[in-house]
Scaffold this motif. Structure first.
Motif, mmCIF file in Angstrom:
data_model
loop_
_atom_site.group_PDB
_atom_site.id
_atom_site.type_symbol
_atom_site.label_atom_id
_atom_site.label_comp_id
_atom_site.label_asym_id
_atom_site.label_seq_id
_atom_site.Cartn_x
_atom_site.Cartn_y
_atom_site.Cartn_z
ATOM 1 N N VAL A 61 -25.235 54.074 39.715
ATOM 2 C CA VAL A 61 -25.279 55.526 39.942
ATOM 3 C C VAL A 61 -25.345 55.838 41.435
ATOM 4 C CG1 VAL A 61 -26.380 55.958 37.708
ATOM 5 C CG2 VAL A 61 -27.816 55.677 39.745
ATOM 6 N N GLN A 62 -24.887 57.040 41.759
ATOM 7 C CA GLN A 62 -24.853 57.458 43.171
ATOM 8 C C GLN A 62 -26.143 58.167 43.586
ATOM 9 O OE1 GLN A 62 -22.274 56.750 45.133
ATOM 10 N NE2 GLN A 62 -20.941 55.925 43.528
ATOM 11 N N VAL A 63 -26.946 58.574 42.615
ATOM 12 C CA VAL A 63 -28.167 59.321 42.943
ATOM 13 C C VAL A 63 -29.296 58.336 43.256
ATOM 14 C CG1 VAL A 63 -27.468 61.238 41.443
ATOM 15 C CG2 VAL A 63 -28.963 59.422 40.536
ATOM 16 N N PRO A 64 -30.353 58.794 43.909
ATOM 17 C CA PRO A 64 -31.476 57.896 44.200
ATOM 18 C C PRO A 64 -32.125 57.332 42.935
ATOM 19 C CG PRO A 64 -31.655 59.915 45.499
ATOM 20 C CD PRO A 64 -30.532 60.126 44.518
ATOM 21 N N VAL A 65 -32.502 56.077 43.011
ATOM 22 C CA VAL A 65 -33.197 55.413 41.907
ATOM 23 C C VAL A 65 -34.671 55.263 42.285
ATOM 24 C CG1 VAL A 65 -33.405 53.290 40.561
ATOM 25 C CG2 VAL A 65 -31.137 54.179 41.160
ATOM 26 N N ILE A 66 -35.512 55.831 41.448
ATOM 27 C CA ILE A 66 -36.960 55.650 41.600
ATOM 28 C C ILE A 66 -37.313 54.408 40.787
ATOM 29 C CG2 ILE A 66 -39.237 56.647 41.206
ATOM 30 C CD1 ILE A 66 -37.895 59.429 41.250
ATOM 31 N N GLY A 67 -37.779 53.381 41.442
ATOM 32 C CA GLY A 67 -38.036 52.118 40.766
ATOM 33 C C GLY A 67 -39.513 51.882 40.509
ATOM 34 N N ILE A 68 -39.787 51.369 39.312
ATOM 35 C CA ILE A 68 -41.143 50.909 39.004
ATOM 36 C C ILE A 68 -41.037 49.536 38.342
ATOM 37 C CG2 ILE A 68 -42.113 53.210 38.667
ATOM 38 C CD1 ILE A 68 -41.964 52.787 35.648
ATOM 39 N N TRP A 69 -42.151 48.841 38.335
ATOM 40 C CA TRP A 69 -42.253 47.587 37.572
ATOM 41 C C TRP A 69 -43.555 47.683 36.794
ATOM 42 C CZ3 TRP A 69 -42.717 42.051 40.151
ATOM 43 C CH2 TRP A 69 -42.893 41.097 39.121
ATOM 44 N N LYS A 70 -43.409 47.853 35.467
ATOM 45 C CA LYS A 70 -44.603 47.906 34.629
ATOM 46 C C LYS A 70 -45.002 46.491 34.266
ATOM 47 C CE LYS A 70 -43.944 52.286 32.209
ATOM 48 N NZ LYS A 70 -43.601 52.850 30.898
ATOM 49 N N ASP A 71 -46.252 46.168 34.526
ATOM 50 C CA ASP A 71 -46.767 44.834 34.216
ATOM 51 C C ASP A 71 -47.971 45.031 33.298
ATOM 52 O OD1 ASP A 71 -47.217 42.166 34.175
ATOM 53 O OD2 ASP A 71 -47.317 41.915 36.363
ATOM 54 N N VAL A 76 -54.324 49.355 35.392
ATOM 55 C CA VAL A 76 -53.305 49.675 36.402
ATOM 56 C C VAL A 76 -52.087 48.823 36.102
ATOM 57 C CG1 VAL A 76 -52.785 49.640 38.873
ATOM 58 C CG2 VAL A 76 -55.082 50.256 38.100
ATOM 59 N N PHE A 77 -51.018 49.455 35.613
ATOM 60 C CA PHE A 77 -49.860 48.653 35.207
ATOM 61 C C PHE A 77 -48.526 49.141 35.762
ATOM 62 C CE2 PHE A 77 -47.966 51.464 32.057
ATOM 63 C CZ PHE A 77 -49.018 52.279 31.687
ATOM 64 N N ILE A 78 -48.487 50.315 36.358
ATOM 65 C CA ILE A 78 -47.215 50.776 36.943
ATOM 66 C C ILE A 78 -47.165 50.303 38.399
ATOM 67 C CG2 ILE A 78 -45.793 52.759 37.580
ATOM 68 C CD1 ILE A 78 -46.933 54.280 35.227
ATOM 69 N N THR A 79 -46.303 49.322 38.664
ATOM 70 C CA THR A 79 -46.198 48.733 40.016
ATOM 71 C C THR A 79 -47.613 48.536 40.573
ATOM 72 O OG1 THR A 79 -44.262 50.211 40.202
ATOM 73 C CG2 THR A 79 -44.736 48.790 42.077
ATOM 74 N N PRO A 80 -48.363 47.633 39.953
ATOM 75 C CA PRO A 80 -49.806 47.585 40.234
ATOM 76 C C PRO A 80 -50.210 46.981 41.579
ATOM 77 C CG PRO A 80 -49.188 45.910 38.606
ATOM 78 C CD PRO A 80 -47.973 46.753 38.835
ATOM 79 N N LEU A 98 -45.423 53.946 42.214
ATOM 80 C CA LEU A 98 -46.520 53.013 41.937
ATOM 81 C C LEU A 98 -47.733 53.774 41.406
ATOM 82 C CD1 LEU A 98 -47.789 51.777 45.462
ATOM 83 C CD2 LEU A 98 -47.102 54.076 44.862
ATOM 84 N N ASP A 99 -48.653 53.055 40.819
ATOM 85 C CA ASP A 99 -49.888 53.665 40.315
ATOM 86 C C ASP A 99 -50.585 54.388 41.471
ATOM 87 O OD1 ASP A 99 -52.206 53.150 37.909
ATOM 88 O OD2 ASP A 99 -52.953 53.597 39.924
ATOM 89 N N GLY A 100 -50.916 55.650 41.236
ATOM 90 C CA GLY A 100 -51.573 56.435 42.277
ATOM 91 C C GLY A 100 -52.963 56.879 41.867
ATOM 92 N N THR A 101 -53.544 56.200 40.889
ATOM 93 C CA THR A 101 -54.897 56.546 40.469
ATOM 94 C C THR A 101 -55.907 55.892 41.416
ATOM 95 O OG1 THR A 101 -55.213 54.650 39.000
ATOM 96 C CG2 THR A 101 -54.106 56.579 38.065
ATOM 97 N N GLU A 102 -57.164 56.280 41.239
ATOM 98 C CA GLU A 102 -58.205 55.733 42.114
ATOM 99 C C GLU A 102 -58.864 54.487 41.511
ATOM 100 O OE1 GLU A 102 -59.929 59.162 44.785
ATOM 101 O OE2 GLU A 102 -60.140 59.712 42.667
ATOM 102 N N ARG A 103 -58.256 53.937 40.468
ATOM 103 C CA ARG A 103 -58.818 52.733 39.843
ATOM 104 C C ARG A 103 -58.595 51.510 40.732
ATOM 105 N NH1 ARG A 103 -55.630 53.348 34.277
ATOM 106 N NH2 ARG A 103 -53.977 53.626 35.830
ATOM 107 N N GLU A 104 -59.423 50.513 40.518
ATOM 108 C CA GLU A 104 -59.265 49.275 41.291
ATOM 109 C C GLU A 104 -57.948 48.607 40.920
ATOM 110 O OE1 GLU A 104 -61.571 45.067 42.115
ATOM 111 O OE2 GLU A 104 -62.685 46.729 41.202
ATOM 112 N N ARG A 105 -57.221 48.158 41.939
ATOM 113 C CA ARG A 105 -55.917 47.543 41.696
ATOM 114 C C ARG A 105 -56.087 46.030 41.548
ATOM 115 N NH1 ARG A 105 -52.949 51.963 43.443
ATOM 116 N NH2 ARG A 105 -50.937 50.951 43.662
ATOM 117 N N PRO A 106 -55.186 45.388 40.806
ATOM 118 C CA PRO A 106 -55.369 43.959 40.526
ATOM 119 C C PRO A 106 -55.419 43.074 41.774
ATOM 120 C CG PRO A 106 -53.644 44.880 39.107
ATOM 121 C CD PRO A 106 -54.047 45.956 40.052
#
Ligand SMILES: CC(=O)N[C@H](C=O)[C@@H](O)[C@H](O)[C@H](O)COP(=O)(O)O
Length: 227
Positions: A61-71, A76-80, A98-106
Motif C-alpha cells: 500500500v502507498q499509505v503509511p503503515v502503523i506497525g505493531i507486534w503483539k506478543d 503489556v503485549f502490544i509492542t511491549p 506500542l503500549d502506552g500504559t503506565e504498567r511495568e514493561r517486560p
C-alpha cells in the motif's frame, strides 16, 4: 509541530487489519489484500500486526503503515519492549505503535526511555496505545506523536464500554490541546466514527467492524436469532 507523516492523517479513517492466532485469515498475504482493499475504500493509513504482516503490507500500500507486534495477550503485549519496537521498524513500519500504559514493561524500560531509545535510531512517528488520561498525558510528555485510546477498557483502569469510550477520548482531547489524539477501540459504526471525530479525535481507527468477518457475521447471526 505535527510530524510530516502524521499531518495528512488528520480527519481520516485508519483501518486496522488483523487476524488472530489460529484464525482462517491469519496470513500475511491475506492481510495485505485486506489492506489494499481498505485503502481503495479511503483509508488514509493502515495498522498491521506482526513482522511478516507489516513487511508485506508496507510493500503493498502507498499509505503509511502503523506497525505493531503483539506478543502474548495479557499484560503489556502490544509492542511491549524496545526489542519489539526496533523489529517493527526494521520490518518497514512507517509509524511505530506500542503500549502506552503506565504498567511495568517486560524489559524494565519506561515508556519515556523506550521512546528516547527509539528516537536515537529512527525518525518514525510513534503512537502510544493508552488506557487512561494519565497514561495519555505521560505518553505525550514522553514525546509520542500520536496518542491512541486503544487500550481503554482492556486494562484494570476503566470499565469496558460497549462502544467506543468517548468519555475518555473527550477527556484526553481536553487534557492535550494540540496533540494528535486518535480514537481506537470498539468503533463499530460510521455514526460512532463520526461521534469520535466530533469529540475531537485527530483520526479514527476502525478494525473489527471492517476487517474481522467472523465477528461481524456473529453480530448479524445473533440479531437473527434473538427473539
Ligand atoms: C486491545 C487490543 O488488543 N487492540 C488491538 C490493537 O491493535 C486490536 O485487537 C484492535 O482490533 C484494534 O485496536 C482496533 O480496535 P477494534 O477492532 O475494536 O476496532
Amino acid at each position: 509541530m505535527t510530524h510530516p507523516l502524521v499531518a495528512p492523517l488528520r480527519g481520516g479513517l485508519i483501518v486496522s487489519c488483523q487476524a488472530y492466532p489460529g484464525e482462517p485469515m491469519r496470513h500475511p498475504e491475506t492481510m495485505a489484500q485486506v489492506a489494499a482493499a481498505v485503502v481503495d475504500g479511503g483509508a488514509v493509513a493502515v495498522r498491521a500486526q506482526g513482522l511478516a504482516d507489516v513487511q508485506l503490507v508496507a510493500g503493498r500500500v502507498q499509505v503509511p503503515v502503523i506497525g505493531i507486534w503483539k506478543d502474548g495477550d495479557a499484560g503489556v503485549f502490544i509492542t511491549p519492549t524496545l526489542r519489539h519496537s526496533r523489529a517493527v521498524l526494521a520490518a518497514g513500519a512507517d509509524i511505530l505503535a506500542l503500549d502506552g500504559t503506565e504498567r511495568e514493561r517486560p524489559d524494565g524500560l519506561t515508556l519515556a526511555e523506550t521512546v528516547r531509545r527509539v528516537r536515537e535510531e529512527s525518525d518514525a512517528p510513534i503512537m502510544a496505545d493508552c488506557d487512561t488520561v494519565a497514561s495519555a498525558v505521560a505518553a505525550a510528555e514522553a514525546g509520542a506523536d500520536l496518542i491512541g485510546t486503544t487500550l481503554a477498557g482492556y486494562t484494570d483502569a476503566r470499565p469496558k464500554t460497549d462502544g467506543p469510550d468517548l468519555d475518555l477520548l473527550a477527556e484526553v482531547v481536553a487534557a492535550l490541546p494540540g496533540v494528535a489524539v486518535v480514537a481506537e477501540g470498539r468503533i463499530h459504526t460510521p455514526a460512532q466514527a463520526r461521534a469520535a471525530a466530533e469529540a475531537g479525535a485527530f483520526a479514527v481507527v476502525v478494525g473489527t467492524a471492517i476487517t474481522h468477518p467472523s465477528t461481524i457475521t456473529g453480530w448479524f447471526d445473533r440479531a437473527l436469532r434473538s427473539s
